[in-house]
Design a protein around this motif. Structure first.
Motif, PDB file in Angstrom:
ATOM      1  N   ILE A  15      50.050  35.073  41.475  1.00 48.27           N
ATOM      2  CA  ILE A  15      49.742  36.114  42.455  1.00 48.27           C
ATOM      3  C   ILE A  15      49.272  37.336  41.694  1.00 48.27           C
ATOM      4  N   THR A  16      48.055  37.778  41.996  1.00 50.19           N
ATOM      5  CA  THR A  16      47.482  38.926  41.308  1.00 50.19           C
ATOM      6  C   THR A  16      47.086  40.010  42.303  1.00 50.19           C
ATOM      7  N   ARG A  17      47.049  41.207  41.814  1.00 47.77           N
ATOM      8  CA  ARG A  17      46.634  42.370  42.614  1.00 47.77           C
ATOM      9  C   ARG A  17      46.778  43.582  41.710  1.00 47.77           C
ATOM     10  N   THR A  18      46.240  44.697  42.133  1.00 48.30           N
ATOM     11  CA  THR A  18      46.384  45.919  41.343  1.00 48.30           C
ATOM     12  C   THR A  18      47.838  46.372  41.358  1.00 48.30           C
ATOM     13  N   THR A  21      51.457  47.295  44.384  1.00 47.39           N
ATOM     14  CA  THR A  21      51.150  46.714  45.692  1.00 47.39           C
ATOM     15  C   THR A  21      52.275  45.816  46.190  1.00 47.39           C
ATOM     16  N   LYS A  23      53.774  43.164  44.320  1.00 47.24           N
ATOM     17  CA  LYS A  23      53.754  41.796  43.796  1.00 47.24           C
ATOM     18  C   LYS A  23      55.116  41.357  43.281  1.00 47.24           C
TER      19      LYS A  23
END
Length: 70
Positions: A15-18, A21, A23
């Motif tokens: 699971i990726t994101r900035t 957020t 995670k």
């Protein structure tokens, strides 16, 4: 395909994101519910000295995929 006892029985989920957020919170909760091990890749890379520098814009380290763990 033959069954091999050394084959992975559970999936790898990435699971990726900035940053900031949710995670880590989300994946830690998911790991408890599914009983799948949770690894924070960013923290792991820092602990193993697999990062080069800091990105002020994204507020995270650059992970250097060419570095090797000792």
């Amino acid at each position: 395909m033959t069954q091999n006892s050394s084959c992975r029985k559970r999936p790898n989920i990435l699971i990726t994101r900035t940053s900031d957020t949710g995670k880590t919170t989300t994946t830690a909760s998911l790991a408890v519910v599914t009983k799948i091990r949770h690894i924070n890749v960013g923290a792991f890379a820092n602990e193993e000295n697999l990062t080069n520098s800091w990105d002020d814009t994204l507020d995270c380290y650059y992970i250097n995929e060419d570095l090797k763990m000792l």
